[in-house]
Design a protein around this motif. Sequence first.
Motif, mmCIF file in Angstrom:
data_model
loop_
_atom_site.group_PDB
_atom_site.id
_atom_site.type_symbol
_atom_site.label_atom_id
_atom_site.label_comp_id
_atom_site.label_asym_id
_atom_site.label_seq_id
_atom_site.Cartn_x
_atom_site.Cartn_y
_atom_site.Cartn_z
ATOM 1 N N SER A 272 0.851 -1.189 0.000
ATOM 2 C CA SER A 272 0.000 0.000 0.000
ATOM 3 C C SER A 272 0.888 1.240 0.000
ATOM 4 C CB SER A 272 -0.909 0.009 1.232
ATOM 5 O OG SER A 272 -0.134 0.124 2.413
ATOM 6 N N HIS A 273 0.325 2.351 -0.439
ATOM 7 C CA HIS A 273 1.116 3.578 -0.515
ATOM 8 C C HIS A 273 1.710 3.958 0.836
ATOM 9 C CE1 HIS A 273 0.350 4.263 -4.633
ATOM 10 N NE2 HIS A 273 -0.888 4.694 -4.539
ATOM 11 N N MET A 274 0.931 3.793 1.898
ATOM 12 C CA MET A 274 1.427 4.191 3.216
ATOM 13 C C MET A 274 2.587 3.294 3.663
ATOM 14 S SD MET A 274 -0.336 6.831 4.015
ATOM 15 C CE MET A 274 -0.458 7.126 5.768
ATOM 16 N N ALA A 275 2.516 2.009 3.317
ATOM 17 C CA ALA A 275 3.620 1.101 3.655
ATOM 18 C C ALA A 275 4.885 1.503 2.916
ATOM 19 C CB ALA A 275 3.234 -0.334 3.313
ATOM 20 N N ILE A 276 4.735 1.870 1.677
ATOM 21 C CA ILE A 276 5.890 2.276 0.878
ATOM 22 C C ILE A 276 6.527 3.535 1.460
ATOM 23 C CG2 ILE A 276 6.602 3.098 -1.399
ATOM 24 C CD1 ILE A 276 4.263 1.338 -2.502
ATOM 25 N N ARG A 277 5.698 4.507 1.828
ATOM 26 C CA ARG A 277 6.214 5.761 2.385
ATOM 27 C C ARG A 277 6.914 5.507 3.720
ATOM 28 N NH1 ARG A 277 7.442 9.800 1.106
ATOM 29 N NH2 ARG A 277 6.057 11.440 1.856
ATOM 30 N N ALA A 278 6.314 4.653 4.575
ATOM 31 C CA ALA A 278 6.937 4.349 5.865
ATOM 32 C C ALA A 278 8.294 3.678 5.660
ATOM 33 C CB ALA A 278 6.024 3.461 6.695
ATOM 34 N N LEU A 279 8.373 2.789 4.674
ATOM 35 C CA LEU A 279 9.628 2.111 4.387
ATOM 36 C C LEU A 279 10.699 3.103 3.955
ATOM 37 C CD1 LEU A 279 11.170 -0.568 3.974
ATOM 38 C CD2 LEU A 279 10.265 -0.606 1.655
ATOM 39 N N GLU A 280 10.333 4.005 3.058
ATOM 40 C CA GLU A 280 11.297 4.980 2.547
ATOM 41 C C GLU A 280 11.825 5.893 3.650
ATOM 42 O OE1 GLU A 280 9.254 5.274 -1.874
ATOM 43 O OE2 GLU A 280 8.892 6.828 -0.383
ATOM 44 N N LEU A 281 10.949 6.214 4.606
ATOM 45 C CA LEU A 281 11.332 7.130 5.666
ATOM 46 C C LEU A 281 11.898 6.420 6.894
ATOM 47 C CD1 LEU A 281 8.287 9.558 5.371
ATOM 48 C CD2 LEU A 281 10.617 9.982 4.595
ATOM 49 N N GLY A 282 11.948 5.082 6.857
ATOM 50 C CA GLY A 282 12.501 4.331 7.972
ATOM 51 C C GLY A 282 11.628 4.329 9.207
ATOM 52 N N ILE A 283 10.306 4.423 9.014
ATOM 53 C CA ILE A 283 9.370 4.483 10.137
ATOM 54 C C ILE A 283 8.806 3.092 10.395
ATOM 55 C CG2 ILE A 283 7.153 5.408 10.920
ATOM 56 C CD1 ILE A 283 7.779 7.884 9.162
ATOM 57 N N PRO A 284 9.012 2.509 11.575
ATOM 58 C CA PRO A 284 8.447 1.184 11.845
ATOM 59 C C PRO A 284 6.928 1.222 11.779
ATOM 60 C CG PRO A 284 9.331 2.166 13.856
ATOM 61 C CD PRO A 284 9.757 3.049 12.731
ATOM 62 N N ALA A 285 6.354 0.244 11.091
ATOM 63 C CA ALA A 285 4.904 0.253 10.872
ATOM 64 C C ALA A 285 4.373 -1.167 10.894
ATOM 65 C CB ALA A 285 4.582 0.927 9.543
ATOM 66 N N ALA A 286 3.129 -1.299 11.333
ATOM 67 C CA ALA A 286 2.376 -2.547 11.244
ATOM 68 C C ALA A 286 1.142 -2.237 10.407
ATOM 69 C CB ALA A 286 1.984 -3.053 12.631
ATOM 70 N N ILE A 287 1.099 -2.755 9.206
ATOM 71 C CA ILE A 287 0.061 -2.424 8.245
ATOM 72 C C ILE A 287 -0.918 -3.584 8.147
ATOM 73 C CG2 ILE A 287 -0.415 -1.755 5.848
ATOM 74 C CD1 ILE A 287 1.257 0.298 7.339
ATOM 75 N N GLY A 288 -2.220 -3.275 8.288
ATOM 76 C CA GLY A 288 -3.249 -4.298 8.135
ATOM 77 C C GLY A 288 -3.333 -5.266 9.290
ATOM 78 N N VAL A 289 -3.416 -4.755 10.515
ATOM 79 C CA VAL A 289 -3.417 -5.627 11.697
ATOM 80 C C VAL A 289 -4.784 -6.230 11.973
ATOM 81 C CG1 VAL A 289 -1.542 -4.303 12.719
ATOM 82 C CG2 VAL A 289 -3.894 -3.738 13.348
ATOM 83 N N GLY A 290 -5.796 -5.778 11.261
ATOM 84 C CA GLY A 290 -7.150 -6.266 11.506
ATOM 85 C C GLY A 290 -7.919 -5.311 12.402
ATOM 86 N N GLU A 291 -9.223 -5.278 12.182
ATOM 87 C CA GLU A 291 -10.044 -4.284 12.870
ATOM 88 C C GLU A 291 -10.098 -4.495 14.375
ATOM 89 O OE1 GLU A 291 -14.236 -1.987 11.826
ATOM 90 O OE2 GLU A 291 -13.846 -3.986 11.039
ATOM 91 N N THR A 292 -10.211 -5.761 14.805
ATOM 92 C CA THR A 292 -10.333 -6.033 16.243
ATOM 93 C C THR A 292 -9.054 -5.661 16.983
ATOM 94 O OG1 THR A 292 -11.891 -7.833 15.819
ATOM 95 C CG2 THR A 292 -10.778 -7.811 17.956
ATOM 96 N N GLN A 293 -7.915 -6.096 16.464
ATOM 97 C CA GLN A 293 -6.651 -5.775 17.115
ATOM 98 C C GLN A 293 -6.384 -4.276 17.079
ATOM 99 O OE1 GLN A 293 -4.718 -6.695 19.531
ATOM 100 N NE2 GLN A 293 -3.991 -8.554 18.500
ATOM 101 N N PHE A 294 -6.752 -3.644 15.989
ATOM 102 C CA PHE A 294 -6.568 -2.196 15.872
ATOM 103 C C PHE A 294 -7.316 -1.474 16.982
ATOM 104 C CE2 PHE A 294 -7.863 1.968 14.225
ATOM 105 C CZ PHE A 294 -6.658 2.482 13.773
ATOM 106 N N ARG A 295 -8.564 -1.870 17.212
ATOM 107 C CA ARG A 295 -9.356 -1.216 18.277
ATOM 108 C C ARG A 295 -8.737 -1.461 19.645
ATOM 109 N NH1 ARG A 295 -13.914 -3.216 15.342
ATOM 110 N NH2 ARG A 295 -14.108 -4.895 16.876
ATOM 111 N N ASN A 296 -8.252 -2.679 19.873
ATOM 112 C CA ASN A 296 -7.623 -2.982 21.164
ATOM 113 C C ASN A 296 -6.393 -2.102 21.396
ATOM 114 O OD1 ASN A 296 -9.495 -4.971 21.725
ATOM 115 N ND2 ASN A 296 -8.229 -6.629 20.933
ATOM 116 N N TRP A 297 -5.561 -1.994 20.391
ATOM 117 C CA TRP A 297 -4.328 -1.218 20.537
ATOM 118 C C TRP A 297 -4.618 0.273 20.601
ATOM 119 C CZ3 TRP A 297 -1.446 -4.615 16.444
ATOM 120 C CH2 TRP A 297 -0.968 -5.759 17.075
ATOM 121 N N LEU A 298 -5.692 0.717 19.986
ATOM 122 C CA LEU A 298 -6.048 2.128 20.038
ATOM 123 C C LEU A 298 -6.350 2.548 21.475
ATOM 124 C CD1 LEU A 298 -6.410 4.481 18.041
ATOM 125 C CD2 LEU A 298 -8.818 3.881 17.887
#
Length: 789
Positions: free
Chosen positions: A733-759
Amino acid sequence: MHAPVSPATESFEFGTKAETLARLAPLVRSAVVLPMESFTVDRWRGDPLGVLDRVRGHSWSSAPLIVRSSSRDEDQAGFSNAGRYLSLSDVHGWQELRRAIDIVVRSFDDHPDNQVLVQPQLRDPVASGVVSSCEPSGGAPYRVVNWTESADTAEVTSGRAGVRTWYFLPGPDPVPPTPLLAGLPALIAELEQLSGDEPFEFEFGVAGDGRLVLFQVRPLATARLPLSRRRHRAAVAACQAQVATLQSAGPPALSRDTVLGVMPDWNPAEMIGVRPRPLALSLYRRLITDRIWAESRFRYGYRDLRGTPLLVDLGGLAYIDTRASFSSLVPAALDDRTAARLVRHYLTRLRANPGLHDKVEFEIALSSFHFGTPGDAARLCEVNVLDHAEAAALVRALRVLTVRMMSPSGPFTRDLAELDQLSRWQVRRRPRWSPDRIGELVRLCRTQGTLPFAGVARAAFAATALVRSLVDTGTLSPADADALLGSATTVSTEMQRDFCTVDRRTFLDRYGHLRPGTYDILSARYDEEPDRYFDWSIRDTPPHPPVFHPTPAQARDVRELLAAHRMPGTERDLFRFVTSAVSAREYGKLQFSRVLSEILVEARRAGERLGFTADELSYATVDALSQLTGSVRTDSAVLHEAIERGSSRHALTGSLCAPAVITGAAELASFVALPGEANFVTQSRVAARVADVSAGDDPAGAIAMITAADPGYDWIFTKGIAGLVTAFGGANSHMAIRALELGIPAAIGVGETQFRNWLRAGALEVDAAAKLVRPVPVAGRPEPEARAS
């Protein structure tokens, strides 16, 4: 679909989007490039009518068009700016075309050589996606395909739901997960030869007649693979051989074949990460998964699996052997034939439903008695797994095991007493580092810490299953069940209360040994960096945990259920066991983690004495640390060798990609990731507060949380975010590509349930190299409890 073609022999150079496509169009044989017209911003501003006339001169211009950006600062090595500029589709007629070109031009900066690309829009596509020629974060030689089967060709790049990911290694005839992708291996190989082996990614569509259509190709900014491809191939082959060997193992496990998973049972993915460093992995194995796990279950009346490791080290990737896990959850009283049929059935269900790997005991295995157990056993008869006599024997055995667990004289009470004894243990650090200290602490942690903890965690699972069955029978509402479980006095609630009521020193005396990564030497203890974890200016009123009071009707119904299922005691006894077991699980972790944390402290002391950093020590093993003698010269050599060996092996581990659930050796060369399985970007780690971007939180210095990896959120990268987590999206995805280029650690597509828990966590640590996200406390909120059974 096209038949395989011989690779082209010419080469090309990457340019702008339009230039690259124009250069590839006459060279590519495995796909088609749609006809196009491109022009510069300068030309458009100087002669818009002339440009429109030129487009109008093409036979394809009467079809719906797509107007695409082709900027000079897009699609370059190191800065793709993926999704930064506009592209507009479904453009009809000359007025719409002129307006669309003006809009795209306005999205650029003011460079006159920026380009606009006009093409006919692909009619009725049946699939689309993005392909990387190698794994984007580490450069490993996996082809990574993100795709969707729909008419919307922007679904993958915009990071919306429904994206699937296929990983495969170059080789003879990889089997695609759908015939729609059958032409991709040949296209990747052809583009690889044309590009001179430079890493790249491309966007594609699949036309209704099966043709592959190449939308875009760009260089891929990625880390260089830290080992040779030959060594990587050898490592994959070794892992495949290991899996093949596991598929033919014998007793005491009750099946000749197995399924490996990262989340069943003691879920290493959650506890230490999929790619843990050697010290964390060795500690987890020594303290729990080599023997303690089976010793505890044997003490509780389950089948004897002592001597069988639960965790499989697959090239440094941590997996659970579910054959061993399922075998260990069979009551010892059950005969071998019935037990074997059960385990084979559990494995068959997991193979057919790999998405259940994180909930095998609730959805697959019958491991304790609850009020739905007789019905579950009857369903095993309906599918010819057991006969009625065997099902009745299973129900009896589970009932006896669970009643014994709940008894005041049973193993749960004994384990709780052992943890009480450990709570009286005092940390007494010796003035001078002692070589035998780590070994002493490991033995203490195993025998008086993780062994009883494993037992009370098993009781907590049984208690939770009982409560869930009360909901299933209609005795309790879901809200009542939450109130019952939440009414337990746990370490988390006590910690929240203490944060609000006691002074800083007292608070850290009680909880300072905790660290978000319990087994991770790089994860700071609370008392080492208290201001990082807690905001001492926020001292709110202590929270009030929910209180559960059953209604007279509920109390009567529970008594009737207990009597009908021949379970001893009253509803009060049942509720007391539930709250006691839930509390004991957190209490047990608090106690054994005091000793474990001290092991890591002593490891650091050894490192300081011998000149090794904590980062270097994370590549050693607990075995190496336990072998130290006190001789500086000898110990330095031992640790240096262990660190070198561990570092080299972990570099190999970081290059391996494998599915969350492995059913056969072939899946190590080609697999489709499970839905909701996160894609990790970069090899970095960061801990920071959470910012809910859609709610208006300031993402500066925070881990930005957004639902989809939508390029419309590109602005967050100007805010200096520390990390990124999205609910939906893929590795391309575009956001994954941008995070990679900028060296920003990212977890992309973790799922809706886990996303809400971590939020809700307040703060997170994202360790992309270990493929791990874990909550950390902030502003007085303790970390949510990790699950273990």
